[in-house]
Design a protein around this motif. Structure first.
Motif, PDB file in Angstrom:
ATOM      1  N   LEU A 239       2.527  -8.938  25.088  1.00  0.00           N
ATOM      2  CA  LEU A 239       3.178  -9.785  24.089  1.00  0.00           C
ATOM      3  C   LEU A 239       2.693  -9.428  22.691  1.00  0.00           C
ATOM      4  O   LEU A 239       1.520  -9.110  22.485  1.00  0.00           O
ATOM      5  CB  LEU A 239       2.883 -11.268  24.368  1.00  0.00           C
ATOM      6  N   LEU A 240       3.609  -9.509  21.717  1.00  0.00           N
ATOM      7  CA  LEU A 240       3.263  -9.195  20.334  1.00  0.00           C
ATOM      8  C   LEU A 240       2.702 -10.430  19.626  1.00  0.00           C
ATOM      9  O   LEU A 240       3.239 -11.534  19.762  1.00  0.00           O
ATOM     10  CB  LEU A 240       4.496  -8.688  19.576  1.00  0.00           C
ATOM     11  N   TYR A 241       1.632 -10.224  18.856  1.00  0.00           N
ATOM     12  CA  TYR A 241       1.023 -11.307  18.080  1.00  0.00           C
ATOM     13  C   TYR A 241       0.912 -10.871  16.623  1.00  0.00           C
ATOM     14  O   TYR A 241       0.500  -9.745  16.333  1.00  0.00           O
ATOM     15  CB  TYR A 241      -0.373 -11.642  18.607  1.00  0.00           C
ATOM     16  N   ASN A 242       1.267 -11.791  15.714  1.00  0.00           N
ATOM     17  CA  ASN A 242       1.125 -11.507  14.287  1.00  0.00           C
ATOM     18  C   ASN A 242      -0.357 -11.492  13.932  1.00  0.00           C
ATOM     19  O   ASN A 242      -1.098 -12.405  14.293  1.00  0.00           O
ATOM     20  CB  ASN A 242       1.856 -12.587  13.476  1.00  0.00           C
ATOM     21  N   ILE A 243      -0.806 -10.452  13.217  1.00  0.00           N
ATOM     22  CA  ILE A 243      -2.224 -10.323  12.881  1.00  0.00           C
ATOM     23  C   ILE A 243      -2.470 -10.536  11.392  1.00  0.00           C
ATOM     24  O   ILE A 243      -3.346 -11.285  11.001  1.00  0.00           O
ATOM     25  CB  ILE A 243      -2.768  -8.936  13.312  1.00  0.00           C
ATOM     26  N   MET A 244      -1.685  -9.891  10.555  1.00  0.00           N
ATOM     27  CA  MET A 244      -1.893 -10.033   9.111  1.00  0.00           C
ATOM     28  C   MET A 244      -0.658  -9.603   8.339  1.00  0.00           C
ATOM     29  O   MET A 244       0.252  -8.984   8.895  1.00  0.00           O
ATOM     30  CB  MET A 244      -3.109  -9.215   8.666  1.00  0.00           C
ATOM     31  N   GLN A 245      -0.629  -9.969   7.063  1.00  0.00           N
ATOM     32  CA  GLN A 245       0.440  -9.550   6.157  1.00  0.00           C
ATOM     33  C   GLN A 245      -0.192  -8.973   4.896  1.00  0.00           C
ATOM     34  O   GLN A 245      -0.448  -9.703   3.941  1.00  0.00           O
ATOM     35  CB  GLN A 245       1.321 -10.749   5.781  1.00  0.00           C
ATOM     36  N   PRO A 246      -0.477  -7.657   4.903  1.00  0.00           N
ATOM     37  CA  PRO A 246      -1.059  -7.056   3.705  1.00  0.00           C
ATOM     38  C   PRO A 246      -0.085  -7.148   2.524  1.00  0.00           C
ATOM     39  O   PRO A 246       1.128  -7.254   2.723  1.00  0.00           O
ATOM     40  CB  PRO A 246      -1.280  -5.582   4.104  1.00  0.00           C
ATOM     41  N   PRO A 247      -0.593  -7.103   1.295  1.00  0.00           N
ATOM     42  CA  PRO A 247       0.301  -7.112   0.125  1.00  0.00           C
ATOM     43  C   PRO A 247       1.264  -5.929   0.166  1.00  0.00           C
ATOM     44  O   PRO A 247       0.922  -4.848   0.651  1.00  0.00           O
ATOM     45  CB  PRO A 247      -0.665  -6.988  -1.057  1.00  0.00           C
ATOM     46  N   MET A 248       2.463  -6.127  -0.361  1.00  0.00           N
ATOM     47  CA  MET A 248       3.492  -5.075  -0.349  1.00  0.00           C
ATOM     48  C   MET A 248       3.041  -3.805  -1.064  1.00  0.00           C
ATOM     49  O   MET A 248       3.470  -2.713  -0.727  1.00  0.00           O
ATOM     50  CB  MET A 248       4.783  -5.601  -0.986  1.00  0.00           C
ATOM     51  N   LYS A 249       2.156  -3.956  -2.061  1.00  0.00           N
ATOM     52  CA  LYS A 249       1.721  -2.774  -2.830  1.00  0.00           C
ATOM     53  C   LYS A 249       0.933  -1.786  -1.955  1.00  0.00           C
ATOM     54  O   LYS A 249       0.763  -0.623  -2.317  1.00  0.00           O
ATOM     55  CB  LYS A 249       0.880  -3.200  -4.037  1.00  0.00           C
ATOM     56  N   PHE A 250       0.452  -2.252  -0.791  1.00  0.00           N
ATOM     57  CA  PHE A 250      -0.306  -1.380   0.110  1.00  0.00           C
ATOM     58  C   PHE A 250       0.598  -0.566   1.030  1.00  0.00           C
ATOM     59  O   PHE A 250       0.125   0.299   1.754  1.00  0.00           O
ATOM     60  CB  PHE A 250      -1.269  -2.198   0.982  1.00  0.00           C
ATOM     61  N   ARG A 251       1.898  -0.865   1.043  1.00  0.00           N
ATOM     62  CA  ARG A 251       2.797  -0.276   2.040  1.00  0.00           C
ATOM     63  C   ARG A 251       2.763   1.253   2.034  1.00  0.00           C
ATOM     64  O   ARG A 251       2.458   1.879   3.048  1.00  0.00           O
ATOM     65  CB  ARG A 251       4.236  -0.743   1.790  1.00  0.00           C
ATOM     66  N   ASP A 252       3.062   1.872   0.893  1.00  0.00           N
ATOM     67  CA  ASP A 252       3.136   3.339   0.845  1.00  0.00           C
ATOM     68  C   ASP A 252       1.781   3.982   1.074  1.00  0.00           C
ATOM     69  O   ASP A 252       1.670   5.032   1.716  1.00  0.00           O
ATOM     70  CB  ASP A 252       3.710   3.790  -0.502  1.00  0.00           C
ATOM     71  N   ALA A 253       0.724   3.347   0.542  1.00  0.00           N
ATOM     72  CA  ALA A 253      -0.615   3.919   0.689  1.00  0.00           C
ATOM     73  C   ALA A 253      -1.065   3.882   2.155  1.00  0.00           C
ATOM     74  O   ALA A 253      -1.639   4.843   2.661  1.00  0.00           O
ATOM     75  CB  ALA A 253      -1.600   3.159  -0.198  1.00  0.00           C
ATOM     76  N   MET A 254      -0.770   2.770   2.854  1.00  0.00           N
ATOM     77  CA  MET A 254      -1.129   2.687   4.275  1.00  0.00           C
ATOM     78  C   MET A 254      -0.379   3.736   5.087  1.00  0.00           C
ATOM     79  O   MET A 254      -0.951   4.409   5.945  1.00  0.00           O
ATOM     80  CB  MET A 254      -0.807   1.291   4.818  1.00  0.00           C
ATOM     81  N   THR A 255       0.926   3.867   4.793  1.00  0.00           N
ATOM     82  CA  THR A 255       1.749   4.852   5.501  1.00  0.00           C
ATOM     83  C   THR A 255       1.199   6.255   5.290  1.00  0.00           C
ATOM     84  O   THR A 255       1.066   7.043   6.236  1.00  0.00           O
ATOM     85  CB  THR A 255       3.210   4.780   5.014  1.00  0.00           C
ATOM     86  N   SER A 256       0.863   6.584   4.035  1.00  0.00           N
ATOM     87  CA  SER A 256       0.347   7.927   3.726  1.00  0.00           C
ATOM     88  C   SER A 256      -0.981   8.179   4.420  1.00  0.00           C
ATOM     89  O   SER A 256      -1.221   9.263   4.957  1.00  0.00           O
ATOM     90  CB  SER A 256       0.169   8.084   2.210  1.00  0.00           C
ATOM     91  N   ARG A 257      -1.854   7.164   4.419  1.00  0.00           N
ATOM     92  CA  ARG A 257      -3.161   7.327   5.057  1.00  0.00           C
ATOM     93  C   ARG A 257      -3.003   7.622   6.556  1.00  0.00           C
ATOM     94  O   ARG A 257      -3.632   8.523   7.101  1.00  0.00           O
ATOM     95  CB  ARG A 257      -4.001   6.065   4.839  1.00  0.00           C
ATOM     96  N   ILE A 258      -2.148   6.853   7.231  1.00  0.00           N
ATOM     97  CA  ILE A 258      -1.948   7.044   8.674  1.00  0.00           C
ATOM     98  C   ILE A 258      -1.318   8.406   8.944  1.00  0.00           C
ATOM     99  O   ILE A 258      -1.677   9.101   9.894  1.00  0.00           O
ATOM    100  CB  ILE A 258      -1.094   5.894   9.255  1.00  0.00           C
ATOM    101  N   LYS A 259      -0.373   8.808   8.071  1.00  0.00           N
ATOM    102  CA  LYS A 259       0.263  10.122   8.258  1.00  0.00           C
ATOM    103  C   LYS A 259      -0.742  11.259   8.089  1.00  0.00           C
ATOM    104  O   LYS A 259      -0.693  12.268   8.806  1.00  0.00           O
ATOM    105  CB  LYS A 259       1.408  10.296   7.256  1.00  0.00           C
ATOM    106  N   ALA A 267       5.460  13.804   2.790  1.00  0.00           N
ATOM    107  CA  ALA A 267       6.602  13.878   1.874  1.00  0.00           C
ATOM    108  C   ALA A 267       7.922  13.586   2.588  1.00  0.00           C
ATOM    109  O   ALA A 267       8.915  13.248   1.951  1.00  0.00           O
ATOM    110  CB  ALA A 267       6.659  15.253   1.220  1.00  0.00           C
ATOM    111  N   GLU A 268       7.940  13.706   3.923  1.00  0.00           N
ATOM    112  CA  GLU A 268       9.172  13.474   4.684  1.00  0.00           C
ATOM    113  C   GLU A 268       9.280  12.007   5.058  1.00  0.00           C
ATOM    114  O   GLU A 268       8.559  11.507   5.914  1.00  0.00           O
ATOM    115  CB  GLU A 268       9.172  14.346   5.948  1.00  0.00           C
ATOM    116  N   LYS A 269      10.178  11.303   4.376  1.00  0.00           N
ATOM    117  CA  LYS A 269      10.349   9.874   4.613  1.00  0.00           C
ATOM    118  C   LYS A 269      11.715   9.550   5.205  1.00  0.00           C
ATOM    119  O   LYS A 269      12.041   8.382   5.406  1.00  0.00           O
ATOM    120  CB  LYS A 269      10.154   9.092   3.303  1.00  0.00           C
TER     121      LYS A 269
END
Length: 588
Positions: A239-259, A267-269
């Motif tokens: 089952l899925l559980y909500n854990i957190m809601q980081p600020p929207m400004k972190f979206r691209d930086a989190m994606t880049s870090r994981i990539k 660069a491929e989005k």
């Protein structure tokens, strides 16, 4: 809703038609709901509307002004969400969150809150004025309708970031040295570094997400961007559980870090990408490696990232511990020990098919056998097994890999999934020419697998000749051993679930009370339900004449096959899981 309130009040003779028209006119000029305007004009009292709504919808009412809410409960729901839906969280009991609402028919609000908090939602009715006052009291003045994600201005109201911090506050502090990314890229371009900006906090945040998922026993991490919020969820015990809601400004930086960690093209989005992260961390003083399978998918508001945790220590290779009933396990082991033929494991995504196949291979992996697998992706490395990663973008499909396998002198072939006629045809021919073939299919139960193969284009005589056994499976949550307690259930309910009248009188199901170890859910871990259909001579004859899955099922049950529901009821009888879990995953 407004018109209905007016009609109900008229019907109950609480207001006159003139008063209703006056309130509607006042609503047109000043806005707000009709009930609010009726109270403002003094035509009805607040508690009269609340009582009427409670009676109409069969939902309890509450005098919200006289109710003191625990600050810890308030923190479960961000202020912007409370304002948006006009709701206030009241209390939590186990996995159920009680909320006060002005409109108990708003299923969208309840679904959203259920997703956001991870709790089941139970509504009670309160008046609009009482809810508005409560939101101001506990959350302060909420910035409404701006979509700026600023959250709550007053210090008393938790913003989305504060809710995220609260969700992770029980985790131990994690330093950069605690998590080591293995085989990371040697070079990172200057443009990437510039784009990341504040890189250190992002590294810490991603490390916390990965370590938190490991500690909570999650199987998947979902990072989901929406128009006005970024949501992180963990899948724990299915089952899925909500854990957190980081600020929207972190979206691209989190994606880049994981990539970067997964060696993907940052660069491929526009196109989906798949990768793998391997991390090493200290587990009770011992170094431990865990793989994360990463999938990036472009969505409307950014890239959704799903990371599947692959922990070798949790891979159950002992077939006796998977959840097979004794008679089902005996049939399964008999068929995988045969020198040729096909054994299929079926079920939806996330039902444990891979674990069952890996357990089968481990059982028959000896020095004198050549085992070859084609997988997409290869989830775990198995000693003594030749594993091939399918890459469809370069032409290395399941069918192409299978053709090559037949020139590699194999004894046992594992095909990750039979998706098309070409793969099915080669697998069937391999099974008929002296090879044991193991594979998976997506079907609802064991008998319908036969019809699925025929729908793909395989002739009935080939299916009848090659197929040895089909195993359908599901996963249900185990009752937590730490807080298990008897849960006496009426015999009628047990009979309806599938127990015989005699058994229904004797069986006393268990349930989990909820404790710290199971995060107050009452469940810890999962166990498999198995439907094992051995293809006997009688079943082969039915397949040859094109029998329906219903006829095959009837014959298989006559010959002793346990259906998924029967397997589930056995586990209820043994106190391993609950009736609700079995009913959710199986049909009679």
């Amino acid at each position: 809703m407004a018109a209905r309130i007016g009609e109900l009040l008229l019907k109950e003779k609480r207001i006159t038609n003139d008063q209703l028209q006056a309130a509607l006119e006042h609503q047109r000029q000043n806005g707000g709901k009709l009930g609010f305007n009726l109270v403002k004009l003094g035509f009805v009292k607040d508690d009269e509307i609340t009582a009427l709504l409670s009676k109409q919808y069969g939902v309890p009412s509450i005098a919200l002004g006289a109710f003191e809410i625990d600050p810890a409960i308030v923190k479960l729901l961000p202020g912007e969400t409370a304002q948006k839906y006009q709701v206030v969280p009241l209390s939590r009991a186990g996995a159920t969150l009680t909320i006060a609402m002005t409109d108990p028919t708003n299923v969208f609000a309840m679904d959203d809150i259920r997703f956001m908090t991870g709790y089941n939602v139970e509504p009670v009715v309160a008046s609009e004025i009482a809810v508005t006052d409560a939101i101001e009291k506990y959350y302060g003045k909420v910035a409404g309708g701006t979509g700026t994600n600023k959250g709550v201005a007053a210090p008393s109201g938790p913003s989305a970031l504060e809710v995220a911090s609260h969700a992770l506050e029980n985790l131990p502090a994690i330093s950069d040295e605690d998590v080591e990314v293995l085989e990371e890229l040697e070079e990172i371009s200057a443009e990437t570094l510039a784009k990341q900006g504040e890189e250190a906090p992002i590294i810490k945040l991603v490390n916390v997400l990965l370590m938190s998922a490991i500690q909570k026993g999650a199987s998947d991490i979902h990072i989901e961007p929406y128009e006005k919020e970024l949501r992180v969820r963990y899948r724990v015990d299915g089952l899925l559980y909500n854990i957190m809601q980081p600020p929207m400004k972190f979206r691209d930086a989190m994606t880049s870090r994981i990539k970067i960690m997964a060696k993907l093209d940052i660069a491929e989005k526009r196109l989906p990408q798949d990768g793998r992260i391997k991390i090493r961390f200290q587990d009770n003083g011992q170094p431990k490696d865990i793989d994360f399978r990463v999938s990036c998918l472009p969505t409307l508001f950014g890239e959704k990232i799903v990371m599947r945790l692959l922990d070798k220590d949790k891979l159950m290779l002992d077939m006796t511990k998977l959840g097979f009933e004794a008679e089902s396990l005996k049939k399964f082991e008999t068929q995988i020990m045969k020198p040729w033929g096909m054994v299929l494991v079926t079920g939806p995504t996330g039902s444990g098919k891979t674990n069952t196949l890996y357990s089968s291979i481990s059982r028959i992996n000896t020095v004198d056998t050549n085992i070859m697998t084609a997988e997409d992706p290869v989830e775990f490395n198995l000693m003594g097994v030749n594993q091939v990663q399918v890459r469809e973008n370069i032409g290395l499909t399941f069918a192409a890999a299978l053709r090559s396998f037949l020139r590699q002198d194999p004894n046992i072939i594992l095909v990750g999934e039979i998706r098309d006629f070409e793969t099915a045809e080669i697998a069937v021919k391999a099974a008929l020419t002296g090879h044991l073939v193991l594979s998976t299919l997506h079907t609802n139960d064991a008998p319908s697998t036969v019809n699925r193969l025929m729908n793909m284009g395989i002739e009935p005589f080939l299916v009848a000749s090659s197929l040895n056994l089909v195993c359908a499976q599901r996963l249900v949550r185990r009752i937590c051993k730490n807080c298990v307690e008897p849960n006496p259930t009426p015999a009628a309910a047990l009979t309806q679930a599938g127990f015989s009248p005699e058994d229904a009188k004797k069986v006393v199901p268990n349930k989990g009370k909820g404790c710290e170890k199971c995060n107050n859910t009452g469940f810890k871990g999962r166990v498999g339900l198995y439907e094992v259909m051995e293809v006997t001579e009688e079943l082969r004859e039915l397949i040859l004449v094109g029998a329906s899955s219903l006829e095959l099922r009837r014959k298989a049950v006559e010959e002793g096959m346990l259906t998924l529901r029967m397997s589930g009821l056995r586990k209820v009888q043994e106190g391993v899981t609950t009736i609700d879990e079995v009913v959710r995953e199986t049909v009679k």
